[in-house]
Design an enzyme around this catalytic site. Structure first.
Site, PDB file in Angstrom:
ATOM      1  N   PHE A 248      21.405 -25.112  19.190  1.00 19.58           N
ATOM      2  CA  PHE A 248      20.802 -25.731  20.376  1.00 19.58           C
ATOM      3  C   PHE A 248      19.467 -26.389  20.029  1.00 19.58           C
ATOM      4  CE2 PHE A 248      19.708 -26.517  24.636  1.00 19.58           C
ATOM      5  CZ  PHE A 248      18.456 -25.975  24.917  1.00 19.58           C
ATOM      6  N   GLU A 249      18.640 -25.670  19.246  1.00 22.81           N
ATOM      7  CA  GLU A 249      17.324 -26.191  18.880  1.00 22.81           C
ATOM      8  C   GLU A 249      17.457 -27.404  17.954  1.00 22.81           C
ATOM      9  OE1 GLU A 249      16.025 -22.441  17.403  1.00 22.81           O
ATOM     10  OE2 GLU A 249      15.258 -21.767  19.358  1.00 22.81           O
TER      11      GLU A 249
ATOM     12  N   SER B  98       3.872 -12.634  17.719  1.00 24.97           N
ATOM     13  CA  SER B  98       3.602 -11.569  18.696  1.00 24.97           C
ATOM     14  C   SER B  98       3.451 -10.221  18.010  1.00 24.97           C
ATOM     15  CB  SER B  98       4.782 -11.419  19.646  1.00 24.97           C
ATOM     16  OG  SER B  98       5.174 -12.653  20.152  1.00 24.97           O
TER      17      SER B  98
ATOM     18  N   VAL C 159      28.524  -9.465  15.586  1.00 29.97           N
ATOM     19  CA  VAL C 159      28.392  -8.091  16.063  1.00 29.97           C
ATOM     20  C   VAL C 159      28.288  -8.137  17.575  1.00 29.97           C
ATOM     21  CG1 VAL C 159      27.048  -5.967  15.951  1.00 29.97           C
ATOM     22  CG2 VAL C 159      27.206  -7.459  13.960  1.00 29.97           C
TER      23      VAL C 159
ATOM     24  N   ASP D 192      13.223 -13.429  13.855  1.00 29.35           N
ATOM     25  CA  ASP D 192      11.935 -13.257  13.188  1.00 29.35           C
ATOM     26  C   ASP D 192      12.121 -12.656  11.797  1.00 29.35           C
ATOM     27  OD1 ASP D 192      10.719 -12.069  16.383  1.00 29.35           O
ATOM     28  OD2 ASP D 192      10.821 -14.118  15.612  1.00 29.35           O
TER      29      ASP D 192
ATOM     30  N   THR E  93      15.800 -10.375  15.346  1.00 26.19           N
ATOM     31  CA  THR E  93      16.574 -10.764  14.173  1.00 26.19           C
ATOM     32  C   THR E  93      16.175 -12.143  13.672  1.00 26.19           C
ATOM     33  OG1 THR E  93      18.285 -11.255  15.802  1.00 26.19           O
ATOM     34  CG2 THR E  93      18.632  -9.324  14.428  1.00 26.19           C
TER      35      THR E  93
ATOM     36  N   THR F  97      20.699 -21.484  11.945  1.00 26.37           N
ATOM     37  CA  THR F  97      20.948 -20.052  11.796  1.00 26.37           C
ATOM     38  C   THR F  97      22.212 -19.565  12.492  1.00 26.37           C
ATOM     39  OG1 THR F  97      19.477 -19.736  13.678  1.00 26.37           O
ATOM     40  CG2 THR F  97      18.518 -19.476  11.490  1.00 26.37           C
ATOM     41  N   SER F  98      22.678 -20.306  13.471  1.00 23.00           N
ATOM     42  CA  SER F  98      23.937 -19.950  14.126  1.00 23.00           C
ATOM     43  C   SER F  98      24.470 -21.169  14.854  1.00 23.00           C
ATOM     44  CB  SER F  98      23.733 -18.807  15.115  1.00 23.00           C
ATOM     45  OG  SER F  98      22.845 -19.216  16.133  1.00 23.00           O
TER      46      SER F  98
END
Lengths: 306, 285
Positions: B146-147, B10, B220, B229, B227, B180-181
């Site tokens: 989740f992904e 995008s 945080v 991206d 973030t 990533t998380s």
């Protein structure tokens, strides 16, 4: 530095013209750059082929409306360049005027792209719009000699003519005018081209003074695309950092161009090989590789105060 | 360094998501970044309002054709992220496959954006396209927990599960996977979140070796957009510089994220404090 620029220019997937040419250097110098892409093309139109889509004046308005609805339509600078559509240009002026009402200190840097070497390369009906609407709203303009002559209806055959034309342009609106190239003879010989600049400002005691400069710039035997866009962006940056010193601002701006062009032509010749003319793809500006020169340009051209 | 990235993401006029988030950092690191803007919006969709236009799969194809006609369709990397349209995603896969035929060493870095915190935020019909077409051609993927669970059909409740899921993802295609998380309990305490990485490398003697890492990053208390991206772009950059050292590549990538986020939250707090003060003044008046 918290300085926000709205740049309305072309986007190319590959290469450095329009917003691709202006954004990275301005960001490297610490400017926040909001970009509206007036077109999205695969590459600039100097290649054999190009494909893509254009933004209409309505679509431009819609994007601006989004910014406005969120109350973030506050800018310190607007930057525009090559445009082909009269209704699009009209819409740009409307946006600039509204942004100036929101921030009266906004500086509109405009490259009035009309043509070069004696011929127009945009539709003729853009000339009256630039003359009557765009230039009057602009604060800094960067016409070449042909564009300066078109806008004022006056020919430039001598340095004296150039100064008169720049004064005429001041009376149309902008306090800063740089004629980015001309065919006036340079005192340094025919390996150089002459650029001129003029800045009107009010001194501390209220008087109006005009600083005029001439620069003799080494010619390079190749066609570069995107250099005008880089020039306008860097003039924005360096006049921001040196608002009362056109000489310094122009020396920095022109020096950045010299460094980028030199790096580009060296690379292009290397990849093209001996005795071959580099292609448009090979002549794309070495922008990313010139980051250090953009951040802190060594001065390689001196401006003479007239 | 002569390294060319094709990034299809995008564009927002204002702010840093998609190509706006990925381009500048990659350019600063010396990468040539060609960018195809999949949409042009005024700003990201977390604001009160957003307006703009989307690129169709056909228009994407037209832009690629322009690049191809000029014989400059040679890339070292492709980078993709948030997409909402299945035909667009399929066109992206076609382009990646063609670019890989032109350059078999091309590395496709893919953020398989499907959702977070237990729910999808893209149309459901993108899931099979990612699973069956996109992930199989990807070399590096950056799913969140989740992904990763959605793509493999396996739940992650322990570190052992995470390792198994990453192995399953390797089997599907990519040699480098970073989760990533996750909501697994951090060893450093609840002010941290846990991420995982896994990289399969071919050794000189022909055997396969897998390096697996766990990273705990400080949480945080704010919602940031863009973030992910930035993460994918910086992982591209740092795996380029450390192709067989996922530990270092991830340390650099997560550290960049940390610095940017810290600077962002400090700046934002400064603004919020000023605003709060204004409101207090008004009330007292």
């Amino acid at each position: 530095m918290d300085c926000r620029v709205l740049s309305v220019q072309s986007h190319v997937v590959r290469g450095y013209v329009g917003n691709k040419s202006a954004s990275f250097p301005l960001q490297v110098l610490g400017f926040e750059v909001d970009t509206i892409n007036s077109v999205q093309f695969s590459n600039h139109t100097g290649y054999e082929h190009w494909k893509g889509q254009v933004l209409t004046a309505d679509e431009l308005h819609v994007l601006y409306e989004g910014i406005k609805l969120n109350n973030v339509n506050q800018y310190d600078y607007v930057l525009t360049g090559y445009t082909r559509d009269d209704s699009f240009l009209d819409m740009v002026v409307d946006i600039v005027q509204e942004l100036k009402r929101a921030n009266p200190n906004l500086v509109y840097v405009c490259d009035p792209v009309l043509g070069d070497n004696g011929a127009m390369y945009v539709p003729e009906n853009l000339l009256p719009i630039y003359r009557c609407k765009v230039v009057p709203a602009a604060d800094i303009i960067t016409p070449n000699q042909f564009e300066a002559e078109l806008l004022t209806g006056r020919n430039i055959s001598s340095e004296k003519d150039a100064v008169e034309v720049m004064n005429l342009l001041h009376s149309m609106g902008p306090d800063t005018v740089v004629i980015t190239s001309s065919d006036l003879p340079s005192p340094l010989g025919d390996q150089y081209l002459v650029a001129l600049g003029s800045q009107k400002r009010v001194t501390a005691d209220g008087t109006m003074v005009t600083q005029q400069i001439r620069m003799d710039i080494p010619r390079v035997d190749a066609v570069f695309v995107g250099t005008g866009d880089l020039f306008a962006a860097m003039l924005l940056a360096w006049t921001h950092l040196h608002p009362d010193n056109l000489k310094m601002a122009c020396e920095k701006t022109v020096s950045v161009l010299c460094h980028v062009i030199k790096r580009t032509i060296t690379y292009a010749k290397e990849v093209a090989g001996p005795n071959r003319r580099p292609s448009p793809a090979q002549l794309e500006l070495r922008m990313v590789q010139s980051k250090a020169d953009i951040e802190d340009p060594a001065i390689v051209v001196n401006a003479v105060v007239l | 360094m002569e390294c060319r990235v094709l990034s299809i993401q995008s564009h927002v006029v204002r702010g840093y998501v998609g190509n706006k988030s990925a381009s500048f950092p990659l350019q600063v690191l010396g990468f040539e970044v060609d960018s195809i803007n999949s949409v042009q919006f005024s700003n990201h969709t977390g604001y009160s309002h957003w307006k703009g236009q989307v690129l169709t799969a056909d228009e994407l194809h037209v832009l690629y054709e322009g690049i191809k006609l000029n014989n400059v369709n040679h890339y070292d990397y492709v980078l993709t992220g948030y997409t909402r349209d299945t035909s667009f995603l399929e066109m992206v896969v076609d382009i990646v496959q063609e670019l890989k035929r032109a350059n078999p060493n091309l590395v496709y870095v893919c953020d398989p954006v499907l959702g977070d915190h237990g729910s999808m935020y893209v149309p459901q019909n993108l899931h099979p396209v990612y699973k069956n077409k996109v992930v199989p051609v990807a070399d590096i993927i950056t799913p969140n927990q989740f992904e990763a669970e959605l793509l493999t059909g396996k739940n992650i409740s322990t570190e052992k599960d995470a390792v198994e899921v990453m192995d399953l993802l390797h089997k599907m295609g990519p040699d480098t996977v970073v989760i990533t998380s996750s909501d697994l309990p951090p060893r450093l305490g609840d002010r941290f979140l846990v991420s995982f990485g896994s990289q399969r490398i071919l050794m000189p003697d022909g055997t396969r070796k897998t390096q697996r890492i766990r990273i705990e990053v400080p949480k945080v208390d704010a919602v940031f957009v863009g973030t992910g991206d930035l993460f994918a772009a910086m992982l591209l950059a740092w795996t380029h510089h450390y192709p067989t050292d996922l530990k270092t590549a991830c340390e650099k990538t997560f550290s960049v994220m940390h610095h940017v986020i810290q600077r962002t939250i400090s700046y934002a707090h400064g603004k919020i404090t000023a605003k709060k003060f204004f409101y207090i003044c008004v009330c007292m008046a």
